[in-house]
Design a protein around this motif. Structure first.
Motif, mmCIF file in Angstrom:
data_model
loop_
_atom_site.group_PDB
_atom_site.id
_atom_site.type_symbol
_atom_site.label_atom_id
_atom_site.label_comp_id
_atom_site.label_asym_id
_atom_site.label_seq_id
_atom_site.Cartn_x
_atom_site.Cartn_y
_atom_site.Cartn_z
ATOM 1 N N ASN A 165 0.860 -1.179 -0.073
ATOM 2 C CA ASN A 165 0.008 0.157 -0.057
ATOM 3 C C ASN A 165 0.871 1.124 -0.088
ATOM 4 O OD1 ASN A 165 -2.174 1.578 0.412
ATOM 5 N ND2 ASN A 165 -2.346 1.442 2.473
ATOM 6 N N ILE A 166 1.439 1.399 -1.272
ATOM 7 C CA ILE A 166 2.510 2.547 -1.345
ATOM 8 C C ILE A 166 2.401 3.388 -2.433
ATOM 9 C CG2 ILE A 166 4.104 0.905 -2.467
ATOM 10 C CD1 ILE A 166 6.444 2.190 -0.973
ATOM 11 N N VAL A 167 2.796 4.561 -2.241
ATOM 12 C CA VAL A 167 2.915 5.457 -3.329
ATOM 13 C C VAL A 167 4.342 5.855 -3.537
ATOM 14 C CG1 VAL A 167 2.379 7.973 -4.089
ATOM 15 C CG2 VAL A 167 0.630 6.629 -2.876
ATOM 16 N N GLU A 168 5.183 5.441 -4.536
ATOM 17 C CA GLU A 168 6.535 5.448 -4.805
ATOM 18 C C GLU A 168 6.838 6.242 -5.984
ATOM 19 O OE1 GLU A 168 9.974 2.140 -3.713
ATOM 20 O OE2 GLU A 168 8.082 1.508 -4.673
ATOM 21 N N ASN A 169 7.905 7.162 -5.922
ATOM 22 C CA ASN A 169 8.773 7.936 -6.887
ATOM 23 C C ASN A 169 7.401 8.553 -7.558
ATOM 24 O OD1 ASN A 169 11.035 6.494 -6.290
ATOM 25 N ND2 ASN A 169 10.391 4.667 -7.663
ATOM 26 N N LYS A 170 6.776 9.477 -6.947
ATOM 27 C CA LYS A 170 5.629 10.176 -7.707
ATOM 28 C C LYS A 170 6.157 11.624 -7.399
ATOM 29 C CE LYS A 170 2.794 6.918 -8.800
ATOM 30 N NZ LYS A 170 2.302 6.810 -10.107
ATOM 31 N N GLU A 171 5.483 12.522 -8.278
ATOM 32 C CA GLU A 171 5.987 13.914 -8.305
ATOM 33 C C GLU A 171 4.733 14.544 -7.783
ATOM 34 O OE1 GLU A 171 6.759 17.708 -7.942
ATOM 35 O OE2 GLU A 171 8.694 16.070 -8.561
ATOM 36 N N LEU A 172 4.958 15.004 -6.210
ATOM 37 C CA LEU A 172 3.675 15.513 -5.710
ATOM 38 C C LEU A 172 3.866 17.011 -5.056
ATOM 39 C CD1 LEU A 172 2.949 12.273 -3.689
ATOM 40 C CD2 LEU A 172 1.656 13.051 -5.549
ATOM 41 N N SER A 173 5.051 17.519 -5.641
ATOM 42 C CA SER A 173 5.337 18.859 -4.887
ATOM 43 C C SER A 173 4.263 20.002 -5.193
ATOM 44 C CB SER A 173 6.751 19.287 -5.534
ATOM 45 O OG SER A 173 6.534 19.522 -6.959
ATOM 46 N N ARG A 174 4.119 20.858 -4.457
ATOM 47 C CA ARG A 174 3.230 22.187 -4.707
ATOM 48 C C ARG A 174 1.664 21.764 -4.699
ATOM 49 N NH1 ARG A 174 6.206 26.378 -5.929
ATOM 50 N NH2 ARG A 174 8.305 26.252 -6.658
ATOM 51 N N ILE A 175 1.302 20.575 -3.835
ATOM 52 C CA ILE A 175 -0.175 20.041 -3.882
ATOM 53 C C ILE A 175 -0.447 20.654 -2.433
ATOM 54 C CG2 ILE A 175 -1.450 18.133 -3.608
ATOM 55 C CD1 ILE A 175 0.145 16.587 -5.558
ATOM 56 N N GLN A 176 -1.733 21.171 -2.383
ATOM 57 C CA GLN A 176 -2.137 21.417 -1.097
ATOM 58 C C GLN A 176 -3.305 20.454 -0.610
ATOM 59 O OE1 GLN A 176 -4.175 25.310 -1.611
ATOM 60 N NE2 GLN A 176 -2.415 26.307 -1.840
ATOM 61 N N TYR A 177 -3.081 20.003 0.656
ATOM 62 C CA TYR A 177 -3.943 18.790 1.352
ATOM 63 C C TYR A 177 -4.490 19.546 2.348
ATOM 64 C CZ TYR A 177 -0.743 15.824 -1.035
ATOM 65 O OH TYR A 177 0.178 15.198 -1.898
ATOM 66 N N ASP A 178 -5.915 19.844 2.083
ATOM 67 C CA ASP A 178 -6.936 20.338 2.914
ATOM 68 C C ASP A 178 -7.988 19.325 3.695
ATOM 69 O OD1 ASP A 178 -8.570 22.209 4.333
ATOM 70 O OD2 ASP A 178 -8.664 23.415 2.542
ATOM 71 N N ASN A 179 -8.076 19.516 4.999
ATOM 72 C CA ASN A 179 -9.064 18.669 5.601
ATOM 73 C C ASN A 179 -8.966 17.317 5.304
ATOM 74 O OD1 ASN A 179 -10.911 18.485 7.458
ATOM 75 N ND2 ASN A 179 -12.618 18.617 6.006
ATOM 76 N N CYS A 180 -7.700 16.609 5.029
ATOM 77 C CA CYS A 180 -7.538 15.142 4.449
ATOM 78 C C CYS A 180 -7.257 14.076 5.824
ATOM 79 C CB CYS A 180 -6.443 15.148 3.658
ATOM 80 S SG CYS A 180 -6.871 16.051 2.163
ATOM 81 N N ASP A 181 -7.724 13.085 5.954
ATOM 82 C CA ASP A 181 -7.409 12.103 7.108
ATOM 83 C C ASP A 181 -5.993 11.381 6.344
ATOM 84 O OD1 ASP A 181 -7.018 10.363 8.856
ATOM 85 O OD2 ASP A 181 -8.943 9.587 8.720
ATOM 86 N N MET A 182 -4.800 11.768 6.995
ATOM 87 C CA MET A 182 -3.693 11.101 6.588
ATOM 88 C C MET A 182 -3.124 10.253 7.763
ATOM 89 S SD MET A 182 -2.199 14.055 4.032
ATOM 90 C CE MET A 182 -0.716 13.239 3.390
ATOM 91 N N SER A 183 -3.935 10.041 8.916
ATOM 92 C CA SER A 183 -3.025 9.361 10.217
ATOM 93 C C SER A 183 -2.731 7.997 9.812
ATOM 94 C CB SER A 183 -4.525 9.245 11.156
ATOM 95 O OG SER A 183 -5.583 8.346 10.418
ATOM 96 N N LYS A 184 -1.562 7.937 10.551
ATOM 97 C CA LYS A 184 -0.649 6.580 10.461
ATOM 98 C C LYS A 184 -0.106 6.331 9.436
ATOM 99 C CE LYS A 184 -3.548 4.238 14.223
ATOM 100 N NZ LYS A 184 -3.877 3.012 14.669
ATOM 101 N N ALA A 185 0.016 7.594 8.401
ATOM 102 C CA ALA A 185 0.814 7.507 7.133
ATOM 103 C C ALA A 185 2.154 7.378 7.460
ATOM 104 C CB ALA A 185 0.349 8.671 6.412
ATOM 105 N N GLU A 186 3.139 6.881 6.614
ATOM 106 C CA GLU A 186 4.546 6.644 6.717
ATOM 107 C C GLU A 186 5.240 7.374 5.620
ATOM 108 O OE1 GLU A 186 5.750 2.598 7.206
ATOM 109 O OE2 GLU A 186 4.170 2.203 8.635
ATOM 110 N N TYR A 187 6.339 8.228 6.026
ATOM 111 C CA TYR A 187 6.873 8.998 4.907
ATOM 112 C C TYR A 187 8.437 8.653 5.223
ATOM 113 C CZ TYR A 187 2.805 11.874 5.265
ATOM 114 O OH TYR A 187 1.403 12.244 5.181
#
Length: 309
Positions: A165-187
């Motif tokens: 369950n992984i997002v890998e090697n993606k270009e995600l810069s300059r994205i705004q995350y507003d009111n998102c549930d990202m609990s227990k995510a790993e970076y």
């Protein structure tokens, strides 16, 4: 073949583990460093390696395992696990008289089995320690980064595709995350340079082995947090509430730059077993302040009486 096991270290093991760690890393320093380079390579002689208090801290806060051969403690292996998936071997040491017999390799294999969910392991070693480079390559680690002084190795553990369950090697810069549930995510190995976190719940977060230089922390609730093993050289702490804070086993760094306290309320504070050489206290309220249980006011009064003679 000798029986080798690993067990979680306890405070009762701190003394013997400190002795073995010091013996091991001092031998490495003698082998790889010249006299002029002594204490200049933190991979060969890690910070606090000879300190029983540092070992107690690591036993309490990290995954610290003692390596046992036929019921004798012969070394230790210390790992940091971030979330479930990412592991770091912080230190591994085997008493020199037991080295060269595969015990270190077997200890690492046991740790990898202990943390079977970890899918990527990492390790740093000195560029000087050539034997370590061969050792980790043999264990399946690949060199992913190097500098003049340091080599960085990683090992990828294969897991079934359906479990990923992984997002890998993606270009995600300059994205705004507003009111998102990202609990227990790993970076892991993500570039967050210049990112902004505001009005967000980061409670119970775990931040380890990250570069936070030149960052700003403002209006933050750090209550009941652990802040340890940090490099705060040349930093500023302003408008902070320090009630109940405990400074322990702290020094002024390699440059020995003094700490400056200005306009601070330190009422009721206690300094014990500290090096206060060349410390200056000027224009400060010292009512009730004691040194070795003697009122400083009385000492100063006696001093001025002698001066007036």
């Amino acid at each position: 073949m000798s029986t080798l096991t690993i067990e979680k270290a306890t405070m009762n093991d701190a003394k013997i583990l400190t002795e073995i760690m010091k013996k091991t890393f001092d031998r490495e320093a003698k082998k790889w460093l010249s006299e002029e380079e002594a204490y200049a390579d933190y991979n060969i002689q890690p910070p606090g390696y000879a300190s029983i208090e540092m070992n107690k801290y690591m036993i309490k806060e990290l995954n610290y395992y003692k390596v046992i051969i036929d019921e004798i403690i012969v070394g230790g292996i210390i790992v940091t696990v971030s979330g479930r998936s990412f592991g770091r071997i912080d230190r591994i040491f085997i008493d020199p008289i037991y080295q060269g017999k595969g015990f270190g390799s077997r200890a690492i294999s046991l740790v990898e089995k202990e943390f079977y969910d970890v899918r990527k392991w990492e390790f740093e070693t000195s560029s000087r320690q050539i034997n370590n480079h061969y050792f980790y390559k043999k264990k399946g680690y690949e060199k992913t980064f190097e500098t003049k002084d340091e080599y960085y190795y990683t090992k990828q553990i294969k897991i079934p595709v359906e479990e990923e369950n992984i997002v890998e090697n993606k270009e995600l810069s300059r994205i705004q995350y507003d009111n998102c549930d990202m609990s227990k995510a790993e970076y892991y190995q993500v570039n967050l340079k210049g990112s902004s976190f505001s009005n967000s719940n980061l409670m119970n977060s775990y931040i380890s082995n990250c570069n936070l230089s030149h960052s700003k922390f403002q209006n933050i609730n750090f209550r009941n947090s652990l802040i340890a093993d940090l490099n705060l050289a040349n930093s500023e702490i302003l408008l902070a509430s320090l009630g109940g804070v405990h400074f322990k086993d702290t020094d002024l760094g390699k440059e020995n730059n003094p700490i400056l306290f200005e306009r601070c309320d330190l009422k009721g504070s206690k300094l014990s077993h500290c090096n206060l050489k060349d410390v200056e206290i000027q224009n400060s309220e010292i009512t009730g302040m004691k040194i070795d249980n003697i009122l400083v006011e009385e000492l100063l009064e006696a001093y001025y009486q002698v001066i007036k003679g």
